[in-house]
Motif scaffolding. Sequence first.
Motif, PDB file in Angstrom:
ATOM      1  N   GLY A  31       5.397  -3.584   4.032  1.00 25.43           N
ATOM      2  CA  GLY A  31       4.799  -2.340   3.549  1.00 25.43           C
ATOM      3  C   GLY A  31       3.584  -1.872   4.314  1.00 25.43           C
ATOM      4  O   GLY A  31       3.547  -1.906   5.550  1.00 25.43           O
ATOM      5  N   ILE A  32       2.572  -1.434   3.568  1.00 28.94           N
ATOM      6  CA  ILE A  32       1.365  -0.869   4.166  1.00 28.94           C
ATOM      7  C   ILE A  32       0.638  -1.890   5.026  1.00 28.94           C
ATOM      8  O   ILE A  32       0.159  -1.564   6.111  1.00 28.94           O
ATOM      9  CB  ILE A  32       0.438  -0.322   3.061  1.00 28.94           C
ATOM     10  CG1 ILE A  32       1.081   0.903   2.401  1.00 28.94           C
ATOM     11  CG2 ILE A  32      -0.942   0.032   3.621  1.00 28.94           C
ATOM     12  CD1 ILE A  32       0.364   1.373   1.142  1.00 28.94           C
ATOM     13  N   VAL A 102      -9.158  -5.528   5.505  1.00 29.85           N
ATOM     14  CA  VAL A 102      -8.346  -4.568   4.766  1.00 29.85           C
ATOM     15  C   VAL A 102      -7.793  -5.288   3.544  1.00 29.85           C
ATOM     16  O   VAL A 102      -6.887  -6.120   3.644  1.00 29.85           O
ATOM     17  CB  VAL A 102      -7.197  -4.011   5.627  1.00 29.85           C
ATOM     18  CG1 VAL A 102      -6.370  -3.003   4.811  1.00 29.85           C
ATOM     19  CG2 VAL A 102      -7.747  -3.342   6.888  1.00 29.85           C
ATOM     20  N   ASN A 103      -8.362  -4.996   2.380  1.00 22.91           N
ATOM     21  CA  ASN A 103      -7.902  -5.562   1.110  1.00 22.91           C
ATOM     22  C   ASN A 103      -6.694  -4.749   0.652  1.00 22.91           C
ATOM     23  O   ASN A 103      -6.824  -3.713  -0.003  1.00 22.91           O
ATOM     24  CB  ASN A 103      -9.012  -5.467   0.060  1.00 22.91           C
ATOM     25  CG  ASN A 103      -9.906  -6.680   0.029  1.00 22.91           C
ATOM     26  OD1 ASN A 103      -9.449  -7.811   0.145  1.00 22.91           O
ATOM     27  ND2 ASN A 103     -11.200  -6.461  -0.148  1.00 22.91           N
ATOM     28  N   ASN A 104      -5.509  -5.217   0.994  1.00 22.06           N
ATOM     29  CA  ASN A 104      -4.309  -4.434   0.750  1.00 22.06           C
ATOM     30  C   ASN A 104      -3.378  -5.037  -0.298  1.00 22.06           C
ATOM     31  O   ASN A 104      -2.594  -4.319  -0.917  1.00 22.06           O
ATOM     32  CB  ASN A 104      -3.532  -4.267   2.072  1.00 22.06           C
ATOM     33  CG  ASN A 104      -2.144  -3.738   1.850  1.00 22.06           C
ATOM     34  OD1 ASN A 104      -1.946  -2.573   1.490  1.00 22.06           O
ATOM     35  ND2 ASN A 104      -1.138  -4.587   2.046  1.00 22.06           N
ATOM     36  N   GLU A 203       7.508  -2.315  -1.021  1.00 21.04           N
ATOM     37  CA  GLU A 203       8.258  -3.189  -1.918  1.00 21.04           C
ATOM     38  C   GLU A 203       7.649  -3.250  -3.326  1.00 21.04           C
ATOM     39  O   GLU A 203       8.087  -4.048  -4.153  1.00 21.04           O
ATOM     40  CB  GLU A 203       8.312  -4.605  -1.328  1.00 21.04           C
ATOM     41  CG  GLU A 203       9.054  -4.678  -0.001  1.00 21.04           C
ATOM     42  CD  GLU A 203       9.086  -6.084   0.570  1.00 21.04           C
ATOM     43  OE1 GLU A 203       8.492  -6.992  -0.052  1.00 21.04           O
ATOM     44  OE2 GLU A 203       9.709  -6.284   1.625  1.00 21.04           O
ATOM     45  N   LEU A 204       6.662  -2.414  -3.617  1.00 22.56           N
ATOM     46  CA  LEU A 204       5.983  -2.487  -4.912  1.00 22.56           C
ATOM     47  C   LEU A 204       6.933  -2.333  -6.095  1.00 22.56           C
ATOM     48  O   LEU A 204       6.809  -3.024  -7.105  1.00 22.56           O
ATOM     49  CB  LEU A 204       4.883  -1.422  -4.996  1.00 22.56           C
ATOM     50  CG  LEU A 204       3.484  -1.790  -4.494  1.00 22.56           C
ATOM     51  CD1 LEU A 204       2.534  -0.630  -4.721  1.00 22.56           C
ATOM     52  CD2 LEU A 204       2.967  -3.043  -5.176  1.00 22.56           C
ATOM     53  N   THR A 205       7.884  -1.405  -5.978  1.00 22.84           N
ATOM     54  CA  THR A 205       8.772  -1.170  -7.116  1.00 22.84           C
ATOM     55  C   THR A 205       9.655  -2.386  -7.412  1.00 22.84           C
ATOM     56  O   THR A 205      10.139  -2.545  -8.535  1.00 22.84           O
ATOM     57  CB  THR A 205       9.671   0.059  -6.877  1.00 22.84           C
ATOM     58  OG1 THR A 205      10.390  -0.114  -5.645  1.00 22.84           O
ATOM     59  CG2 THR A 205       8.829   1.327  -6.801  1.00 22.84           C
ATOM     60  N   GLY A 206       9.850  -3.248  -6.427  1.00 20.12           N
ATOM     61  CA  GLY A 206      10.646  -4.453  -6.646  1.00 20.12           C
ATOM     62  C   GLY A 206      10.011  -5.418  -7.623  1.00 20.12           C
ATOM     63  O   GLY A 206      10.682  -6.308  -8.152  1.00 20.12           O
ATOM     64  N   ALA A 227       5.179   3.880   5.120  1.00 26.89           N
ATOM     65  CA  ALA A 227       3.948   3.084   5.097  1.00 26.89           C
ATOM     66  C   ALA A 227       3.074   3.361   6.308  1.00 26.89           C
ATOM     67  O   ALA A 227       1.847   3.215   6.253  1.00 26.89           O
ATOM     68  CB  ALA A 227       4.304   1.601   5.027  1.00 26.89           C
ATOM     69  N   THR A 228       3.675   3.797   7.415  1.00 28.15           N
ATOM     70  CA  THR A 228       2.883   4.104   8.612  1.00 28.15           C
ATOM     71  C   THR A 228       1.895   5.246   8.376  1.00 28.15           C
ATOM     72  O   THR A 228       0.854   5.302   9.030  1.00 28.15           O
ATOM     73  CB  THR A 228       3.797   4.466   9.797  1.00 28.15           C
ATOM     74  OG1 THR A 228       4.730   5.481   9.385  1.00 28.15           O
ATOM     75  CG2 THR A 228       4.559   3.256  10.304  1.00 28.15           C
TER      76      THR A 228
END
Length: 257
Positions: A31-32, A102-104, A203-206, A227-228
Amino acid sequence: MTASTSSTATVQSTSTSRTGKVVLITGASSGIGEATARLLAAAGHRVFLGARRADRLAAVVKEIRAGGGTADHRELDVTCLESVRDFVRAAQESYGRVDVLVNNAGVMPLAMLEALKVDEWNRMIDVNIRGVLHGIAAVLPVMREQGAGHIVNVASVAGHRVDPTAAVYCATKFAVRAISEGLRQESRDLRVTVVSPGFTRTELTGGIGDLGMRAVAEDMMGIAIPATAIGEAIVYAVSQPAEVDVNEIVVRPTAQG
């Protein structure tokens, strides 16, 4: 704000990469986080990736290196302070300093409050809030000693509004924005940026356990941006001169209400 995507990026030479910033990224296995790592490496920065899926991290690092970028990784659990501290120490050992964090890392198991999914509430609090605080706690002493540094916290448009099924998720992202603003006001030698993505293909919705709720969320993702797009916003903030602090960026699909 411009940056090449991973498919078209022309990665700078290794000698140029050594002059770039050292950027640590949590949740970097997809992802991001992954997109941001690839874009930053393409821009000549040295990236250090962390996530629970070490095998996926290794694959991303291998691909970045194959393209001429500078990257390394370490398995990371942001809910554990010692794991985050070890992650930061490993980055220092590899690259000698820490310029940007980067706290992602984040999770988004949506459900109505009346469903009483307390374990999911606690998981969101642990990853989305404690994870950010652990990152700050691990890098702040390093950056203070260096006299410079940049913390980028990935929030969400959910940190600007509240929707049904997302009350706890929204609360965690409001918290990220509040923590970031407090850190910004306390800091004169550090830069603090909040990036709030709208619907983004990740992939968050997963992680949504309720299959009906997941289907609704995935249907809404029909308008999602790649995500780009978020990675480019992060590259923009990171690439500004030391005296320029980009405090907040909201990036959403044009079609999102």
